[in-house]
Design an enzyme around this catalytic site. Structure first.
Site, mmCIF file in Angstrom:
data_model
loop_
_atom_site.group_PDB
_atom_site.id
_atom_site.type_symbol
_atom_site.label_atom_id
_atom_site.label_comp_id
_atom_site.label_asym_id
_atom_site.label_seq_id
_atom_site.Cartn_x
_atom_site.Cartn_y
_atom_site.Cartn_z
ATOM 1 N N GLU A 86 94.340 14.973 77.847
ATOM 2 C CA GLU A 86 93.869 13.679 77.350
ATOM 3 C C GLU A 86 92.370 13.661 77.109
ATOM 4 O OE1 GLU A 86 93.863 10.788 80.866
ATOM 5 O OE2 GLU A 86 95.170 12.417 81.453
ATOM 6 N N CYS A 113 91.423 11.797 93.031
ATOM 7 C CA CYS A 113 91.543 12.110 91.606
ATOM 8 C C CYS A 113 92.972 12.423 91.191
ATOM 9 C CB CYS A 113 90.634 13.294 91.292
ATOM 10 S SG CYS A 113 90.815 13.931 89.625
ATOM 11 N N GLY A 158 90.110 18.755 84.804
ATOM 12 C CA GLY A 158 89.654 20.124 84.979
ATOM 13 C C GLY A 158 88.253 20.244 85.521
ATOM 14 N N SER A 190 80.147 17.893 83.825
ATOM 15 C CA SER A 190 80.290 17.415 85.202
ATOM 16 C C SER A 190 81.024 18.458 86.039
ATOM 17 C CB SER A 190 81.075 16.098 85.187
ATOM 18 O OG SER A 190 81.331 15.665 86.486
ATOM 19 N N LEU A 214 78.887 14.492 93.681
ATOM 20 C CA LEU A 214 78.529 14.628 95.099
ATOM 21 C C LEU A 214 79.491 13.784 95.947
ATOM 22 C CD1 LEU A 214 76.438 16.121 96.821
ATOM 23 C CD2 LEU A 214 75.066 14.044 96.820
ATOM 24 N N CYS A 332 90.296 10.074 84.891
ATOM 25 C CA CYS A 332 90.707 11.459 84.964
ATOM 26 C C CYS A 332 92.207 11.704 85.247
ATOM 27 C CB CYS A 332 89.891 11.983 86.154
ATOM 28 S SG CYS A 332 89.305 13.609 86.077
HETATM 29 N N1 SAH Z 1 85.949 18.307 87.647
HETATM 30 C C1 SAH Z 1 84.704 17.773 87.266
HETATM 31 C C2 SAH Z 1 84.762 16.979 85.989
HETATM 32 C C3 SAH Z 1 85.942 16.071 85.785
HETATM 33 S S1 SAH Z 1 86.023 14.638 86.796
HETATM 34 C C4 SAH Z 1 84.114 16.954 88.392
HETATM 35 O O1 SAH Z 1 84.802 16.689 89.354
HETATM 36 O O2 SAH Z 1 82.932 16.646 88.308
HETATM 37 C C5 SAH Z 1 84.748 13.587 86.154
HETATM 38 C C6 SAH Z 1 84.226 12.580 87.160
HETATM 39 O O3 SAH Z 1 85.220 11.572 87.443
HETATM 40 C C7 SAH Z 1 83.876 13.212 88.504
HETATM 41 O O4 SAH Z 1 82.655 12.741 88.983
HETATM 42 C C8 SAH Z 1 85.024 12.769 89.356
HETATM 43 O O5 SAH Z 1 84.716 12.828 90.712
HETATM 44 C C9 SAH Z 1 85.288 11.374 88.840
HETATM 45 N N2 SAH Z 1 86.606 10.844 89.215
HETATM 46 C C10 SAH Z 1 87.763 11.492 89.342
HETATM 47 N N3 SAH Z 1 88.751 10.651 89.713
HETATM 48 C C11 SAH Z 1 88.196 9.424 89.817
HETATM 49 C C12 SAH Z 1 88.695 8.132 90.169
HETATM 50 N N4 SAH Z 1 89.964 7.946 90.477
HETATM 51 N N5 SAH Z 1 87.824 7.109 90.177
HETATM 52 C C13 SAH Z 1 86.516 7.303 89.846
HETATM 53 N N6 SAH Z 1 85.996 8.473 89.516
HETATM 54 C C14 SAH Z 1 86.817 9.545 89.501
HETATM 55 FE FE1 SF4 Z 2 88.007 17.007 91.681
HETATM 56 FE FE2 SF4 Z 2 87.034 16.930 89.196
HETATM 57 FE FE3 SF4 Z 2 89.154 18.433 89.775
HETATM 58 FE FE4 SF4 Z 2 89.407 15.801 89.781
HETATM 59 S S1 SF4 Z 2 88.943 17.078 88.031
HETATM 60 S S2 SF4 Z 2 90.218 17.236 91.334
HETATM 61 S S3 SF4 Z 2 87.406 15.170 90.535
HETATM 62 S S4 SF4 Z 2 87.116 18.689 90.582
#
Ligand code: SAH
Ligand code: SF4
Length: 346
Positions: A86, A113, A158, A190, A214, A332
């Site tokens: 997506e 996530c 991802g 990210s 973070l 995500c």
């Molecule tokens: N894997 C990478 C990029 C994809 S996620 C990462 O983790 O940075 C992109 C952003 O969305 C990240 O900061 C992630 O922590 C945040 N994210 C994922 N699931 C979320 C949710 N349910 N609510 C808010 N932010 C979320």
């Molecule tokens: Fe964590 Fe980013 Fe992977 Fe979701 S997409 S599991 S926030 S690393």
């Protein structure tokens, strides 16, 4: 399955199609425009037939579109092997941003996530990342010369640094002069904080905006919501972020998804301020988008604003991120899951 051609740069295309000399560049521009081989009428018919027989012009097809408030469009894409990913297109005053995926699923297992719920299915190729940009650019009336997509965020499903080589190749292709040519200044990547890759990336010469997820300033807490912290702890991540700034001169963004009762304490705010002090860093606060399979709770909007004020009082540069995609399953991995659930045949 037909071979993928979008992952190739002009030099690689030249190896396949050496004559006439201009052909590789022409093909590259056509492909990045989103043209099908049949559309490439200035190429010889035999060549078009050969291309059709052996290659797929874009491995990413738009399967469904959901238009939300404020013009946001959520795309469900289908890949050549039938897998779904997506992306979200967000029009703004300053340009139009596409949020794209780098893997199908994710193996980092962050507890808030949706993308990680089923683990990693597979990496996307550079061509499959680029294909998302080309498909959405074309769908919104854009071309190579006059692009509709002007900014990119690698924040779909991802972990880009868990698919390092393909992601770097994609960055080179999407910023190529003869292609859609999105400047790396307009691209945000990210990462959940693979510190060794952050350092290698800092040395690579690429200069995108780096966002680091973070989400918690203490190791013990961070490990409970982000298992990857057991491999790369907070100190290593912050040190890698500083290194990225030193090498590229680019301010680093720390993403901080607020989860009620988990990482929203005064103690967390203070430690976050301490960690991000002394170098140009910015904190992007995100209000949790609740995932129904998980039991984390989102703070109220007021509580989120309150946390922002706390950070500001501590001297932190911070903003709350508007999550435009919310009304159409913006977070995500949520759209793909819902679609798969609704279309399950058992
Ligand atoms: N894997 C990478 C990029 C994809 S996620 C990462 O983790 O940075 C992109 C952003 O969305 C990240 O900061 C992630 O922590 C945040 N994210 C994922 N699931 C979320 C949710 N349910 N609510 C808010 N932010 C979320
Ligand atoms: Fe964590 Fe980013 Fe992977 Fe979701 S997409 S599991 S926030 S690393």
């Amino acid at each position: 399955m037909k071979a993928e051609i979008l992952s190739l740069n002009i030099d690689e295309l030249k190896e396949l199609f050496p004559e006439p000399k201009y052909l590789a560049g022409q093909l590259f521009a056509f492909l990045h425009e989103g043209a099908s081989f049949d559309d490439m009428t200035s190429l010889k018919k035999e060549l078009r037939e050969f291309l059709n027989e052996h290659y797929v012009s874009n491995p990413v097809k738009i399967r469904k579109k959901f238009v939300g408030k404020s013009g946001t469009i959520k795309y469900l894409f289908e890949l050549e092997d039938g897998n779904l990913i997506e992306g979200v297109y967000m029009p703004h005053d300053y340009g139009n941003t596409l949020c794209l995926s780098t893997q199908i699923g994710c193996r980092m297992g962050c507890t808030f996530c949706a993308s990680g719920l089923d683990g990693l299915l597979r990496n996307l190729s550079a061509g499959e990342m680029l294909g998302q940009v080309i498909a959405v650019n074309k769908d919104n009336g854009g071309s190579v010369k006059n692009r509709a997509v002007t900014n990119l965020v690698l924040m779909g499903s991802g972990e880009p640094f868990d698919n390092y080589e393909n992601t770097l190749k994609f960055l080179t292709l999407v910023s190529a002069e003869k292609g859609i040519n999105i400047s790396e200044r307009n691209i945000s990547l990210s990462t959940s904080g693979l510190a060794d890759k952050v350092r290698t990336f800092a040395d690579s010469g690429h200069k995108v905006t780096l966002s680091i997820s973070l989400h918690a300033p203490f190791d013990e807490l961070r490990s409970t919501i982000m298992p990857v912290n057991r491999k790369y702890n907070v100190k290593e991540i912050v040190s890698a972020a500083r290194y990225y700034f030193e090498k590229t001169g680019r301010r680093v963004i720390f993403e901080y998804t607020l989860i009620k009762g988990t990482n929203d304490s005064d103690k967390c705010a203070k430690e976050l301020a301490r960690l991000t002090a002394g170098f140009p860093a910015h904190v992007n606060l995100i209000r949790l988008n609740e995932v129904k399979e998980r039991n984390h709770v989102a703070p109220t909007e007021d509580a989120t604003k309150e946390f922002l004020k706390k950070l500001e009082r501590l001297g932190v540069s911070a903003t709350i991120r508007k999550s435009l995609g919310n009304d159409i399953e913006g977070a995500c991995g949520q759209l793909r899951r819902r679609y798969l659930e609704e279309n399950q045949t058992d």
